[in-house]
Write a protein that holds these residues in place. Structure first.
Motif, mmCIF file in Angstrom:
data_model
loop_
_atom_site.group_PDB
_atom_site.id
_atom_site.type_symbol
_atom_site.label_atom_id
_atom_site.label_comp_id
_atom_site.label_asym_id
_atom_site.label_seq_id
_atom_site.Cartn_x
_atom_site.Cartn_y
_atom_site.Cartn_z
ATOM 1 N N LYS A 1 -4.841 -9.896 -6.132
ATOM 2 C CA LYS A 1 -5.075 -9.675 -7.566
ATOM 3 C C LYS A 1 -3.743 -9.422 -8.254
ATOM 4 C CE LYS A 1 -9.751 -7.815 -7.085
ATOM 5 N NZ LYS A 1 -10.654 -6.687 -7.382
ATOM 6 N N GLU A 2 -3.294 -10.433 -8.940
ATOM 7 C CA GLU A 2 -1.980 -10.365 -9.572
ATOM 8 C C GLU A 2 -1.900 -9.220 -10.580
ATOM 9 O OE1 GLU A 2 -0.897 -13.941 -11.494
ATOM 10 O OE2 GLU A 2 1.105 -13.235 -12.097
ATOM 11 N N GLY A 3 -0.895 -8.421 -10.439
ATOM 12 C CA GLY A 3 -0.636 -7.353 -11.393
ATOM 13 C C GLY A 3 -1.348 -6.050 -11.110
ATOM 14 N N ALA B 1 -4.056 -6.178 -14.947
ATOM 15 C CA ALA B 1 -2.601 -6.226 -15.011
ATOM 16 C C ALA B 1 -2.102 -5.457 -16.212
ATOM 17 C CB ALA B 1 -2.135 -7.675 -15.083
#
Length: 614
Positions: free
Chosen positions: A201-203, A6
């Motif tokens: 998958k965050e970011g 991120a």
């Protein structure tokens, strides 16, 4: 496509209106460079060839894949070619794709846009540039010779990737954005693919999209350098698929219920795809300990009545040869895919070659019956694997399907096949035959005898590889051996006259006749069209079944031809030798090459021109 963490406070990409020039611009006359890059016609092009090159692990292949997928979604026809090292990581890799609003038959020769991730990429690929080709290169990693400066444009791939994500892992997305700018391609489909891939998958998706935008802005001044004509309207029945995937999908459509294999480049995709999808349709996929076990279990599965197949490459076929002989003698249907690669031995495991033809035709001790096939395109991979199962079931014989690295890994837009229109053949069994009348290897007019299956009381027999009589009992007399060899080999004769042939151009060309097999059909087809525009009488003849060879049909095709050219990707000209052995054709030009690369349409045209000049 590289995944990156991120982003933490990413820098804003430079605006296109900024008065600042590109950072780390290469030396040389800026005015001259700009003139070249922005000069020439800006009229929309029907076709653009893009090549990406860099180090394995830099995201070159994934960058090419995502651009190709986005183009296909956007309504363009595409075709790809890739080479990469055999090592897990490191070594030079290359990805080339061609876009058009019309169907494409080859990946193209002259590169319009060369994208270099590092210095080696330039050193290995500079000579692929077309006369008006331009270069995008990493501003830190690459130095461009002075004579190419005017057509080169630095892109801060490493630098922008680090600014946005803290590492260079997203440099491929910076490159993707720059490419999109040059060909005036809407980045929306790319963003959709990134969001889909990194939804969990965050970011990561946001950071990749930021890198994409940064690359587009970086090359904004080149926007429209190679504008494409508007895409065709996206049809619901179109799909982007590789040769390996088309084989796997076609096998399911043909009714495969069992697949066993051992991973090997470039065939592993088939094992991976079927391991997920085949169980969903009631089938079973097994990864065995080696190729011998794989084919042995496939033979066993087929013995029970299941349609069964395996996939491998040349070294795997070598290990399977004894079992191919057994399946031929015991008359057990199996399908074997050979995704050819450069040989001999381990050879060039990630490069393309068509050098397993002899092994497919003649490998194994004795004279074991088999059918040998070769699809000519990604779409044909689907239909040919269906034919392979039909031949295997109808004639109770091993069928070998030859592709190659180029065709197996090539991504191509095709029309979605309709399974309802397929003709699916199943084997003749002993069901309904009285036990006392049943002869597993009975001499019949067709040479095909009913195959008993476990659970059919009337069909019990011993499936032995030893020579046998009509009942399957061991027998060694001259009469039995001659009779069974005549039965096993003779039953395949009808295929010579009935198998499908891919043709293009004139049916009986007067000037140049091309005969080939497999993946060379695409560039030859394109060359035929261009040679015909020059006024030549030209045509192409590509048998989908090479064994048994359709000799009389080949002779009829070349009856009026002044020249017969046989292009193939191997050293010894295996197809040319086969043609001479099987037909009355003696005067032909064998054009064999084994450099690990496929033919281009331009190379085929050059062959024709060179001979005319001579």
């Amino acid at each position: 496509m590289a995944s990156i963490p991120a982003a933490s406070g990413p820098s804003r990409p430079r605006c296109p209106e900024s008065s600042q020039g590109p950072v780390d611009s290469p030396p040389g006359p800026r005015a001259s460079r700009v003139q070249f890059l922005h000069g020439g016609t800006l009229s929309a092009r029907n076709s653009v060839v893009v090549r990406l090159a860099g180090e394995s692990g830099e995201g070159v292949i994934s960058c090419g894949d995502i651009l190709t997928q986005a183009a296909a979604r956007g309504g363009y026809y595409t075709q790809t070619f890739r080479t990469f090292p055999a090592e897990i990581k490191g070594g030079p890799c290359m990805y080339q794709f061609r876009l058009s609003d019309e169907p494409i038959w080859s990946h193209g020769k002259d590169v319009d846009l060369l994208v270099c991730f590092n210095q080696e990429a330039w050193d290995l690929n500079w000579d692929s540039l077309g006369p008006e080709g331009v270069i995008l290169y990493d501003s830190i990693e690459v130095t461009i010779p002075d004579e190419y400066i005017e057509r080169a444009r630095p892109v801060r791939m490493d630098e922008l990737a680090k600014e946005i994500g803290g590492s260079t892992r997203a440099k491929n997305m910076v490159a993707a954005g720059a490419i999109a700018a040059v060909i005036a391609f809407d980045t929306t489909p790319i963003e959709e693919l990134v969001l889909r891939r990194y939804a969990h998958k965050e970011g990561v998706a946001d950071a990749n999209i930021a890198a994409l935008h940064a690359g587009a802005i970086e090359a904004h001044d080149l926007k429209g350098r190679y504008p494409l004509v508007p895409p065709v309207e996206v049809e619901e029945d179109r799909m982007l698929i590789s040769g390996n995937q088309a084989i796997a999908v076609g096998a399911v459509a043909a009714g495969v219920k069992y697949f066993a294999g051992y991973p090997i480049t470039p065939a592993s995709d088939i094992l991976e795809w079927l391991s997920v999808r085949l169980p969903q349709v009631g089938g079973l996929t097994i990864q065995c300990e080696d190729e011998i076990a794989s084919l042995a279990s496939v033979v066993g599965a087929s013995y029970t009545g299941a349609k069964a197949m395996t996939a491998t490459s040349g070294p795997g076929i070598s290990l399977m040869n004894e079992l191919i002989g057994y399946a031929g003698t015991a008359e057990i249907p199996v399908v074997i895919v050979d995704a050819q690669r450069g040989g001999p031995s381990t050879g060039l495991p990630t490069k393309t070659e068509q050098s397993d033809l002899n092994q497919a035709l003649y490998g194994s001790h004795g004279e074991a019956p088999r059918v040998v096939m070769a699809p000519v395109s990604v779409e044909d991979c689907f239909y040919s694997i269906v034919d392979a199962f039909n031949y295997a079931e109808e004639f109770q014989v091993p069928v070998l399907l030859l592709t190659d690295q180029g065709l197996a890994t090539r991504l191509e837009v095709i029309h979605r096949p309709d399974p309802e229109k397929l003709n699916i053949v199943c084997r003749t069994t002993s069901a309904g035959i009285a036990r006392e009348d049943y002869k597993r290897y009975e001499y019949t007019d067709s040479g095909v005898s009913p195959m008993g299956l476990p659970g059919e009381p009337e069909g019990m027999y011993v499936a032995t590889g030893i020579e046998h009589d009509e009942y399957g009992h061991p027998g060694y007399t001259p009469e039995i051996h001659l009779g069974m060899q005549t039965k096993r080999l003779g039953k395949l004769e009808p295929i010579r006259e009935t198998s499908r042939v891919a043709t293009h151009g004139e049916a009986q060309p007067a000037d140049i006749a091309f005969i080939g097999f497999g993946s060379t059909f695409g560039p030859v087809r394109e060359a035929v069209d261009r040679l015909a525009e020059q006024g030549l009488s030209v045509g192409a003849f590509y048998p989908r079944v090479l064994g048994p060879f359709p000799a009389s049909r080949a002779e009829e095709f070349v009856a009026n031809a002044k020249r017969i050219i046989v292009p193939e990707v191997n050293y010894t000209g295996q197809l040319a030798r086969l043609i001479k052995a099987e037909t009355t054709i003696n005067e032909l030009e064998s054009v064999a090459k084994c450099d690990g690369l496929p033919f281009t349409a331009e190379a085929i045209i050059d062959l024709a021109a060179q001979e005319v000049a001579a």
